[in-house]
Design an enzyme around this catalytic site. Structure first.
Site, PDB file in Angstrom:
ATOM      1  N   SER A  27       0.847  -1.192   0.000  1.00 26.29           N
ATOM      2  CA  SER A  27       0.000   0.000   0.000  1.00 26.29           C
ATOM      3  C   SER A  27       0.881   1.239   0.000  1.00 26.29           C
ATOM      4  CB  SER A  27      -0.914   0.006   1.232  1.00 26.29           C
ATOM      5  OG  SER A  27      -0.150   0.093   2.425  1.00 26.29           O
ATOM      6  N   VAL A  59       3.577  -1.255   4.540  1.00 28.58           N
ATOM      7  CA  VAL A  59       2.888  -0.019   4.917  1.00 28.58           C
ATOM      8  C   VAL A  59       3.868   1.141   4.837  1.00 28.58           C
ATOM      9  CG1 VAL A  59       1.592   1.155   6.730  1.00 28.58           C
ATOM     10  CG2 VAL A  59       1.369  -1.327   6.446  1.00 28.58           C
ATOM     11  N   VAL A  86       7.991  -1.904   6.570  1.00 25.52           N
ATOM     12  CA  VAL A  86       7.818  -0.453   6.528  1.00 25.52           C
ATOM     13  C   VAL A  86       8.394   0.063   5.217  1.00 25.52           C
ATOM     14  CG1 VAL A  86       8.332   1.742   7.641  1.00 25.52           C
ATOM     15  CG2 VAL A  86       7.981  -0.312   9.040  1.00 25.52           C
ATOM     16  N   LYS A  87       7.550   0.722   4.428  1.00 21.69           N
ATOM     17  CA  LYS A  87       7.993   1.272   3.142  1.00 21.69           C
ATOM     18  C   LYS A  87       8.550   2.680   3.353  1.00 21.69           C
ATOM     19  CE  LYS A  87       5.624   0.710  -0.579  1.00 21.69           C
ATOM     20  NZ  LYS A  87       4.493   0.831  -1.541  1.00 21.69           N
ATOM     21  N   ILE A  88       9.772   2.887   2.907  1.00 23.66           N
ATOM     22  CA  ILE A  88      10.446   4.178   3.068  1.00 23.66           C
ATOM     23  C   ILE A  88      11.040   4.599   1.728  1.00 23.66           C
ATOM     24  CG2 ILE A  88      12.278   5.436   4.248  1.00 23.66           C
ATOM     25  CD1 ILE A  88      12.062   3.457   6.548  1.00 23.66           C
TER      26      ILE A  88
END
Length: 225
Positions: A27, A59, A86-88
């Site tokens: 997402s 996310v 965790v998307k960074i």
């Protein structure tokens, strides 16, 4: 190889899981916007319940400075579980956060990757997935397949657990080219997956088989024989 769903729509996820070999859900803020102002963490927990613990959930943070990115990452992990990715985005601030968080054992999906250098830096900083924006790269005349091929070859050469996660697709050819170029994972909108199985040629082939069978055996199926 892995296939993920690029959506936050609960109905799409449920239908996708019933049909396709889905290994995870990705997402981003744009995808969340399409859901119309949902309670963010409540919605993410519903997705986790749907996909179970065996599939990955990715996310994305929304802050842009390192300290705030890390704070958001810790909140994501605390509320959605340590298995959450965790998307960074791979910016200077994002890269610093990736390096620090990965050393703390946080699962990181480095995103907004357009260049081979971004991917290399994210890989060396400890990211587990490199989210390469395929169609967006093509739109600004970047050879997406070449970037994927270069990153994939570097990952193999260095025996790392990091994977190339191709994203941002607009047609089936882009997906198959990404896999063929070395992406070990693609994240795809549900509607695009459906398009891949709705070709007129497929429908005609199935219809012809049915017609030929019925000419010999009538409306009976194998269960009736």
């Amino acid at each position: 190889m892995e296939l993920m769903l690029d959506t936050a729509n609960l109905a799409e996820i449920e239908r996708g899981l019933a049909t396709y070999p889905i290994s995870g859900v990705t997402s981003n803020p744009t995808i969340i916007k399409a859901e119309g102002g949902v309670d963010f963490f409540v919605h993410m927990r519903k997705i986790r319940e749907l996909i179970g613990e065996s599939r990955s959930l990715h996310v994305q943070v929304v802050s842009t400075d390192c300290a705030s990115i890390m704070a958001e990452a810790q909140k994501i992990v605390s509320l959605l579980g340590p298995s959450t990715f965790v998307k960074i985005p791979v910016t200077q601030e994002g890269l610093e956060a990736i390096r620090i968080l990965s050393k703390k054992g946080v699962n990181i999906t480095a995103t907004a990757i357009y260049t081979t250098l971004q991917g290399i830096l994210a890989m060396l900083s400890g990211a587990r997935y490199l989210a390469v924006y395929y169609n967006r790269m093509l739109n600004i005349d970047i050879d997406a397949a070449k970037v994927i091929k270069e990153l994939s070859s570097l990952l193999w050469a260095n025996s790392t657990s990091c994977q190339v996660l191709a994203a941002s697709f607009k047609n089936i050819n882009e997906i198959t080219t990404a896999y063929a170029s070395g992406a070990s994972c693609c994240t795809v909108p549900y509607s695009l997956l459906c398009t891949g199985l709705s070709m007129p040629s497929i429908t005609k082939a199935v219809h012809d088989f049915t017609t030929n069978w019925e000419e010999v055996y009538g409306k009976r199926t194998l269960l009736d024989l």
